[in-house]
Design a protein around this motif. Structure first.
Motif, PDB file in Angstrom:
ATOM      1  N   MET A 129     -12.628  -7.418  -2.135  1.00  0.00           N
ATOM      2  CA  MET A 129     -13.948  -7.240  -1.537  1.00  0.00           C
ATOM      3  C   MET A 129     -15.037  -7.848  -2.427  1.00  0.00           C
ATOM      4  SD  MET A 129     -13.936  -6.032   1.367  1.00  0.00           S
ATOM      5  CE  MET A 129     -12.564  -5.659   2.437  1.00  0.00           C
ATOM      6  N   LEU A 167      -8.886 -11.638   3.299  1.00  0.00           N
ATOM      7  CA  LEU A 167      -8.299 -10.522   4.040  1.00  0.00           C
ATOM      8  C   LEU A 167      -6.913 -10.884   4.555  1.00  0.00           C
ATOM      9  CD1 LEU A 167     -11.386  -9.198   6.018  1.00  0.00           C
ATOM     10  CD2 LEU A 167     -10.403  -8.365   3.890  1.00  0.00           C
ATOM     11  N   TYR A 168      -6.736 -12.158   4.875  1.00  0.00           N
ATOM     12  CA  TYR A 168      -5.420 -12.615   5.331  1.00  0.00           C
ATOM     13  C   TYR A 168      -4.409 -12.458   4.197  1.00  0.00           C
ATOM     14  CZ  TYR A 168      -2.126 -15.818   7.670  1.00  0.00           C
ATOM     15  OH  TYR A 168      -1.039 -16.376   8.262  1.00  0.00           O
ATOM     16  N   ILE A 200     -15.082 -11.427  -1.773  1.00  0.00           N
ATOM     17  CA  ILE A 200     -15.726 -11.724  -0.504  1.00  0.00           C
ATOM     18  C   ILE A 200     -17.237 -11.597  -0.619  1.00  0.00           C
ATOM     19  CG2 ILE A 200     -15.996 -10.848   1.853  1.00  0.00           C
ATOM     20  CD1 ILE A 200     -13.102 -10.056   1.830  1.00  0.00           C
ATOM     21  N   TYR A 202      -4.722 -10.303   1.646  1.00  0.00           N
ATOM     22  CA  TYR A 202      -4.533  -8.881   1.389  1.00  0.00           C
ATOM     23  C   TYR A 202      -3.603  -8.259   2.425  1.00  0.00           C
ATOM     24  CZ  TYR A 202      -5.516  -4.132  -0.031  1.00  0.00           C
ATOM     25  OH  TYR A 202      -5.365  -2.852  -0.488  1.00  0.00           O
ATOM     26  N   ARG A 203      -3.800  -8.693   3.668  1.00  0.00           N
ATOM     27  CA  ARG A 203      -2.953  -8.160   4.732  1.00  0.00           C
ATOM     28  C   ARG A 203      -1.488  -8.486   4.479  1.00  0.00           C
ATOM     29  NH1 ARG A 203      -2.694 -10.626  10.819  1.00  0.00           N
ATOM     30  NH2 ARG A 203      -0.685  -9.720  11.338  1.00  0.00           N
ATOM     31  N   SER A 206       0.833  -1.211   0.000  1.00  0.00           N
ATOM     32  CA  SER A 206       0.000   0.000   0.000  1.00  0.00           C
ATOM     33  C   SER A 206       0.860   1.251   0.000  1.00  0.00           C
ATOM     34  CB  SER A 206      -0.876   0.053   1.253  1.00  0.00           C
ATOM     35  OG  SER A 206      -1.599  -1.093   1.374  1.00  0.00           O
ATOM     36  N   ILE A 207       2.074   1.112   0.502  1.00  0.00           N
ATOM     37  CA  ILE A 207       2.901   2.308   0.636  1.00  0.00           C
ATOM     38  C   ILE A 207       3.487   2.728  -0.702  1.00  0.00           C
ATOM     39  CG2 ILE A 207       4.951   3.255   1.771  1.00  0.00           C
ATOM     40  CD1 ILE A 207       4.386   1.111   3.998  1.00  0.00           C
ATOM     41  N   ALA A 230     -13.991 -14.401   3.728  1.00  0.00           N
ATOM     42  CA  ALA A 230     -13.445 -13.168   4.300  1.00  0.00           C
ATOM     43  C   ALA A 230     -12.112 -13.461   4.965  1.00  0.00           C
ATOM     44  CB  ALA A 230     -14.425 -12.583   5.309  1.00  0.00           C
ATOM     45  N   ALA A 231     -12.032 -14.593   5.655  1.00  0.00           N
ATOM     46  CA  ALA A 231     -10.801 -14.900   6.389  1.00  0.00           C
ATOM     47  C   ALA A 231      -9.622 -15.067   5.434  1.00  0.00           C
ATOM     48  CB  ALA A 231     -10.998 -16.160   7.235  1.00  0.00           C
ATOM     49  N   TYR A 267      -0.613  -4.824   3.341  1.00  0.00           N
ATOM     50  CA  TYR A 267      -0.415  -4.143   4.626  1.00  0.00           C
ATOM     51  C   TYR A 267       0.904  -4.560   5.266  1.00  0.00           C
ATOM     52  CZ  TYR A 267      -5.242  -2.444   4.438  1.00  0.00           C
ATOM     53  OH  TYR A 267      -6.403  -1.803   4.091  1.00  0.00           O
ATOM     54  N   GLY A 268       1.127  -4.021   6.435  1.00  0.00           N
ATOM     55  CA  GLY A 268       2.411  -4.237   7.091  1.00  0.00           C
ATOM     56  C   GLY A 268       3.390  -3.179   6.614  1.00  0.00           C
ATOM     57  N   ASP A 269       4.569  -3.193   7.192  1.00  0.00           N
ATOM     58  CA  ASP A 269       5.562  -2.191   6.828  1.00  0.00           C
ATOM     59  C   ASP A 269       6.377  -2.684   5.636  1.00  0.00           C
ATOM     60  OD1 ASP A 269       6.865   0.145   6.858  1.00  0.00           O
ATOM     61  OD2 ASP A 269       7.713  -0.060   8.876  1.00  0.00           O
ATOM     62  N   LEU A 295      -7.799  -4.184  -3.467  1.00  0.00           N
ATOM     63  CA  LEU A 295      -8.782  -4.217  -2.377  1.00  0.00           C
ATOM     64  C   LEU A 295     -10.196  -4.350  -2.940  1.00  0.00           C
ATOM     65  CD1 LEU A 295      -9.236  -3.900   0.714  1.00  0.00           C
ATOM     66  CD2 LEU A 295      -9.698  -1.504   0.275  1.00  0.00           C
TER      67      LEU A 295
END
Lengths: 514, 693
Positions: free
Chosen positions: A377, A421-422, A380, A424-425, A362-363, A417-418, A429-431, A373
């Motif tokens: 979605m 999203l897992y 999902i 996608y995360r 995302s960054i 969803a589980a 996401y995360g650094d 995303l």
């Protein structure tokens, strides 16, 4: 514009065919442009088809008939369901060519030719009105796909193409035998006529099972799904897109076109089999998706779970179920296609499908993160996206038949969803801790042009699905009327209310309050 | 027309700012979203006041058709009636104030447009939920707020704990949604429609009917209501599906105020009230609603007494107050539930935003053990928090019929519960005891934060701030730490570590001077404080005693509302008594005898651990659901797909055909040919047939 008598379907088949042949005689770059041009013109023709399709008109439109030899005929024609799947095909094809623009570097002309051939065969499947014509298109479609995986695939492509081939072959042999018997019985190869034929109930079961063998593999249904993850993992990005986007829809189309209307009694008898396999698929493959480390495998397993929603919807024997299943097919074609493109985007940059190698995208890739995303979605089944409309209608349809099946299949919304999203995360996401990941640039203009149109259609189908439901409404009505006689009774057995007694009860409750 | 503007302005703002993001810049993005919300808010109040004045009739504003499939006909439409009007003002007011507050709170965050776009998107989804005229659009809003909640909890996505909390919130809510979806399916099966007014009209006629569900026969309305209520339990964090709410505090504090206190979590209560005529024909379901409400009310209040994180205390308090609303609905006092929802929105948003102001002043320290003595440094925040606390604990004088907001709404709930008899009386006792706990934990929060000696020196956040500011904290009290705010706001304090009482932490300011928050943050506090003080007194008549106000938008029980007034005096005074006892204990334990908490912890080690660890729900769910899911996934994959299907399927066949070993190399070139051959053979057969006849 009036298309009366104009062989538009033949043109849509002939054009990519001609382009495919031409591709073999030109250089890499010319082949790319040729393929893009041909698929875009086919898309334009498809739009013309849709615009000219008369929603309240006859069931079969744009029909063409040219006798070949014996009883064979070049018979084409589409109804609303075929129209929508055909649109899906011509919509995804230019995107596939675009996705292969830079990723494919070897044997480009042959690759483009294979894709164009693929388009020919896919359009053929949805447009064929002759049983054997359908059979040829249906089975031959695997050859270019097989080549795409076998030649331009990943490291373990041989095993994947072997599995792909083996499963499909077994199914198709049985289907062919069944077709021969049917033609023998009915004395015609015309699909519209066969749709009106009442096959003897004893024979139906066998015919149904033979077709089931082929369609269940294509779908794919549990437990004949294991070719799919391998095929996806090894296929090049565009191969995965077309595999998930269109080829997986052929099983569902087969059930709709053959199994249900031609063998309604057998469908009703064997509905337990479909429900049982689908319930297992929803739960088992969703859980398997949860523990995957390979992005493509994860999405492949999620496809199996989504396709199980299609099968339960189709065999719900009611309008909501069937219309929902059709929308799931269209939606899944778009969404999983887009998800594979999303995987392709980052695979092209880092050359690994391992989820844990990414993180924090995302960054440095915000545009990518937004689109990814949206498709996550939609996968999902978030309301407002195409995924919801189909899933909701299918499950609503099947609830009317069996609350157990509905309950088990609806757990898919939790598990879906589980794992989504897992995923996608772990990717977005995360650094940003890894240097090579940090160096990845955001979507290029080309990539944006591949994903944005799909995103637009996903939202369109989610907010105003009427555009897509309307052309199919009459055909679904015809189908529902045809299978009505075999419709299994639901498990609800609702009794009438006794409001008077209850009112008295409520009165005493109030008395008790004082 | 106005209602379309109210609903779609926030969407428009979210799209523009979300897609424009950095191109628009912080200021433009904030102006667009905040402006849209204030416009929505300004348009909402006249609607509410018109309903209050009784000169507005309910209406439905169609937008366009959504899903049409056979008998199923789902429209996009905006329904405006009293119930919607109440929600409209709650949502748009709190949302507008939270937008404004975030100007200050998120001042130094690098991602402001995204934050504001999410907030506006949330508001749109919530408005779609409350204006829904059919169950499917309600579900759209329901999922939409879930999405916004997921995005906002995980707003600081670099933090693993925020990501985990976001996923947990979404997935746990989906468990509830499973019930909601099945409820919609069942409703459609029974009534042949998903239009709410049509269902509510037909519901009484279905009393006493039975339906087959999962192989058994049940009372139809009970099944439907229970399924729908499972959805409400998820969204409103009721016992069993509550575990996501405390973790949701990972999100920025304004989000907690808007979504996880004032609006989204009340959606479940709204749903039960909206469908109240349905629940009225399902007494068993209502009993269950009462039970769950009361149980949550008590459970969350006990957990709230032991938490050290300021936001978590308020989060459990929210959970507990939602329990009050549900048992009010369960005993048939839907209007009392809505009244508490209304007042709670003001004082709980106020408490959260006040806590945010404290956190802002204390440099993102959230552990109350490191607070103390703050009333002198941040007096405005202190007084605002006092207003919120007086409201939530229900301070008021019975004989004057006057008090802070919570006094009116909570007393009404307790009286209604008692008056309804049966299970309601139990709920009354539970509620009264929870009121004692509410008062205790709320005052405990005030005393630990604003009274006593400063204990700031021991805080890592404060030390970090002092270190960064290099003594220049007059101008940069909030300094650089905001640049990596994700690492700073740490709601994820692991409560399992040994938790010392406040008395054990060494005192001293460490040379740190907390500053009052900027005006953009203080103005919303002031406005909400007015609501927290006056909302109960001003609106109590309309919500509680005026059946005409509700005009059929919920099941108004005239009987019960009269019976409420006839309960014994001790019942009417019980809430106030419980509040005073709770206050007294808090004063003794946190102002007078400050060694009491530590001694209590020492003496009741097991009880304390049980409460501190939230009754071990998370641990239980981890063992029962999360671990088995992954274990089963691996089992199905390795043992099922690979170990069985592939082994005996394609691999087995390959071994059989080629005698094992390296068949692939030999056969690979042959596949296409074999395949083509089989096809050809088939076609030859077909051709033979065709010509031979």
């Amino acid at each position: 514009m009036n298309l009366d008598g104009f062989p538009i379907l033949s043109l849509m088949i002939a054009l990519p065919m001609a382009a495919a042949i031409a591709c073999l005689f030109v250089g890499a770059n010319a082949a790319r442009w040729l393929a893009l041009g041909a698929t875009l013109i086919d898309l334009a023709l498809g739009v013309m088809l849709w615009v000219n399709y008369d929603i309240s008109g006859p069931q079969w439109q744009f029909t063409e008939y040219a006798p070949l030899f014996g009883r064979f005929a070049w018979a084409l024609g589409i109804d609303g369901m075929a129209l929508m799947l055909l649109m899906l095909t011509v919509f995804l094809m230019p995107i596939c060519i675009g996705a292969s623009w830079e990723a494919i570097k070897t044997r480009v002309p042959e690759y483009m030719a294979a894709f164009l051939l693929m388009e020919v065969l896919m359009i053929g499947v949805f447009a064929a009105q002759d049983l054997f014509l359908f059979y040829i298109f249906f089975e031959a479609g695997l050859i270019p796909m097989y080549l795409i995986i076998g030649i331009w695939g990943g490291a373990n492509r041989i095993y994947a193409s072997y599995k792909f081939f083996l499963y499909t072959l077994l199914g198709s042999v049985l289907m062919l035998i069944a077709m021969l018997w049917m033609v023998q019985f009915a004395g015609t190869t015309s699909i519209p006529v066969l749709l009106q034929t009442d096959f003897p109930v004893e024979a139906q079961t066998w015919l149904w099972l033979a077709f089931f063998a082929s369609f269940a593999v294509k779908m794919p249904m549990w437990p004949v799904h294991t070719w799919l993850p391998d095929a996806h993992v090894q296929a090049p990005t565009a191969g995965s897109v077309i595999l998930a986007g269109v080829l997986l829809k052929m099983g569902g189309y087969g059930f709709l076109r053959f199994s249900l209307p031609m063998f309604p009694e057998a469908s009703a008898q064997l509905v337990w089999l479909i429900f049982a396999l689908s319930m297992i698929a929803v739960v088992a493959t969703s859980l398997i998706a949860l523990v995957q480390q390979d992005m493509k495998k994860l999405i492949a397993y999620s496809s199996v779970a989504h396709m199980a929603i299609v099968t339960v919807g189709l065999f719900a024997f009611n309008r909501q179920g069937i219309e929902g299943a059709l929308i799931v097919m269209l939606s899944h074609g778009l969404v999983s296609g887009a998800l594979f493109l999303c995987v392709g985007v980052i695979y092209d940059r880092l050359h690994t499908r391992e989820i844990d190698r990414y993180g924090g995208l995302s960054i440095n890739m915000p545009k990518y993160a937004v689109l990814f995303l949206l498709f996550t979605m939609a996968g999902i089944g978030l309301p407002g996206t195409s995924g919801f409309v189909g899933e909701f209608l299918s499950l609503m349809g099947v609830y009317q038949v069996s609350s157990w099946v509905a309950l088990v299949c609806t757990t898919g919304i939790i598990l879906g969803a589980a794992y989504s999203l897992y995923l996608y995360r772990r990717i977005a996401y995360g650094d940003l801790t890894k240097d090579d990941v940090r160096a990845m640039p955001d979507l290029s203009a080309r990539e944006l042009w591949l994903l944005a149109p799909i995103a637009a259609v996903v939202l369109w189908m989610g907010v105003y699905p009427e555009s897509f439901l309307a052309p199919m409404r009459n055909d679904v009505g015809t189908l529902v009327a045809r299978i009505e006689r075999a419709r299994p009774a639901g498990d609800a057995h609702l009794t009438a209310g006794k409001p008077a007694a209850a009112a008295a009860h409520a009165e005493t409750a109030h008395e008790g309050a004082h | 027309m106005n209602i379309q503007l109210i609903v779609f302005l926030p969407l428009l703002a979210a799209i523009i700012v979300g897609l424009g993001n950095r191109m628009l810049g912080n200021i433009v993005g904030k102006l667009i979203t905040t402006g849209a919300l204030f416009a929505s808010c300004a348009l909402s109040w006249p609607i509410f006041l018109a309903f209050l004045g009784g000169d507005q009739a309910a209406y439905v504003q169609p937008v366009f058709s959504w899903i049409v499939s056979g008998d199923l006909n789902v429209d996009w439409a905006l329904r405006v009636d009293t119930l919607t009007a109440v929600m409209l003002v709650v949502i748009t007011t709190v949302s507008a104030l939270v937008h404004l507050y975030s100007w200050g709170y998120m001042e130094e965050d690098p991602d402001q447009p995204r934050f504001f776009a999410y907030l506006s998107l949330f508001t749109f989804a919530m408005l779609m939920l409350v204006t829904a005229d059919n169950l499917v659009q309600m579900f759209f809003g329901w999922e939409g707020v879930g999405l916004a909640s997921y995005l906002l909890i995980g707003f600081w996505f670099k933090k693993p704990s925020a990501n985990a909390a976001a996923i947990k919130a979404f997935v746990v809510n989906r468990v509830g949604d499973l019930g909601f979806m099945l409820g919609i399916f069942g409703t459609f099966l029974v009534f042949g429609t998903i239009s709410i007014p049509e269902i509510l009209e037909a519901a009484p006629g279905m009393a006493g009917s039975t339906i087959g569900f999962l192989g058994y026969r049940f009372d139809t309305m009970t099944v439907l209501c229970l399924l729908l209520f499972i959805g409400a339990m998820g969204k409103s964090a009721q016992l069993g599906l509550h575990t996501w709410l405390p973790d949701a505090m990972e999100g920025p504090t304004p989000v907690s105020a808007l979504i996880h206190a004032a609006t989204m979590v009340t959606a479940g209560v709204f749903m039960v009230c909206r469908l109240s005529p349905m629940f009225e024909v399902a007494p068993v379901a209502l009993g269950f609603v009462t039970f769950i409400g009361a149980a949550t009310c008590l459970f969350a209040a006990t957990v709230g007494t032991a938490q050290m994180d300021i936001k978590r205390v308020i989060a459990y308090s929210t959970c507990s107050q939602l329990g009050y609303m549900f048992f009010a609905a369960g005993v048939g006092a839907y209007n009392a539930a809505m009244f508490h929802l209304f007042t709670h929105a003001f004082f709980k948003a106020l408490l959260f935003l006040g806590a945010g102001s404290v956190i802002h002043a204390m440099h993102h320290e959230q552990d109350m053990r490191f607070y103390g003595g703050l009333r002198k440094s941040i007096p405005f925040t202190f007084w605002m928090m006092m207003a919120g606390t007086l409201a939530i604990t229900g301070v008021g004088v019975y004989w004057l019929h006057a008090g802070f907001a919570g006094f009116h709404s909570k007393d009404a709930i307790l009286e209604a519960a008692y008056a309804s008899g049966g299970g309601g009386v139990t709920a009354f006792w539970v509620g009264a005891f929870a009121a004692l706990l509410t008062s205790f934990y709320s005052w405990r929060l005030i005393f630990m934060t604003f009274f006593g000696e400063p204990r700031w020196a021991a805080s890592e956040h404060i030390q970090h701030a002092l270190h960064d500011a290099h003594g220049d904290h007059d101008t940069h009290a909030h300094g650089d730490a905001h640049d990596n705010a994700p690492a700073q706001e740490n709601a994820g304090h692991d409560p399992h570590t040994h938790a010392p009482g406040a008395a054990e932490v060494k005192t001293g300011t460490g040379g740190y001077h907390p500053h009052e928050s900027p005006l953009t943050m203080l103005v919303p506090l002031g406005v909400l404080a007015i609501g927290a003080v006056l909302a109960g007194f001003v609106f109590s008549h309309a919500f509680l005693e005026n059946g005409a106000f509700w005009v059929g938008s919920l099941a108004y029980d005239e009987h019960l509302m009269h019976a409420m007034h006839e309960v014994p005096l001790w019942v009417k005074l019980s809430a106030t008594a419980a509040m005073l006892i709770g206050l007294g204990i808090a004063v003794l334990a946190y102002l007078v005898h400050r060694d009491w908490p530590a001694r209590f912890t020492e003496s009741f080690r097991v009880l304390h651990a049980f409460v501190l660890n939230k009754w071990y729900f998370d641990e239980l769910y981890h063992v029962v659901f999360v671990k088995p899911a992954f274990w089963l996934g691996r089992l199905f994959w390795k043992k099922g797909d690979e170990g069985t299907i592939d082994r005996f399927g394609p691999n087995g066949l390959a071994a059989l055909v080629a005698g094992g070993g390296r068949i692939t190399a030999r056969l690979q070139s042959g596949y296409v040919y074999t395949y083509a051959l089989v096809m050809l053979l088939g076609l030859t057969a077909a051709v033979t047939w065709a010509i031979s006849r």
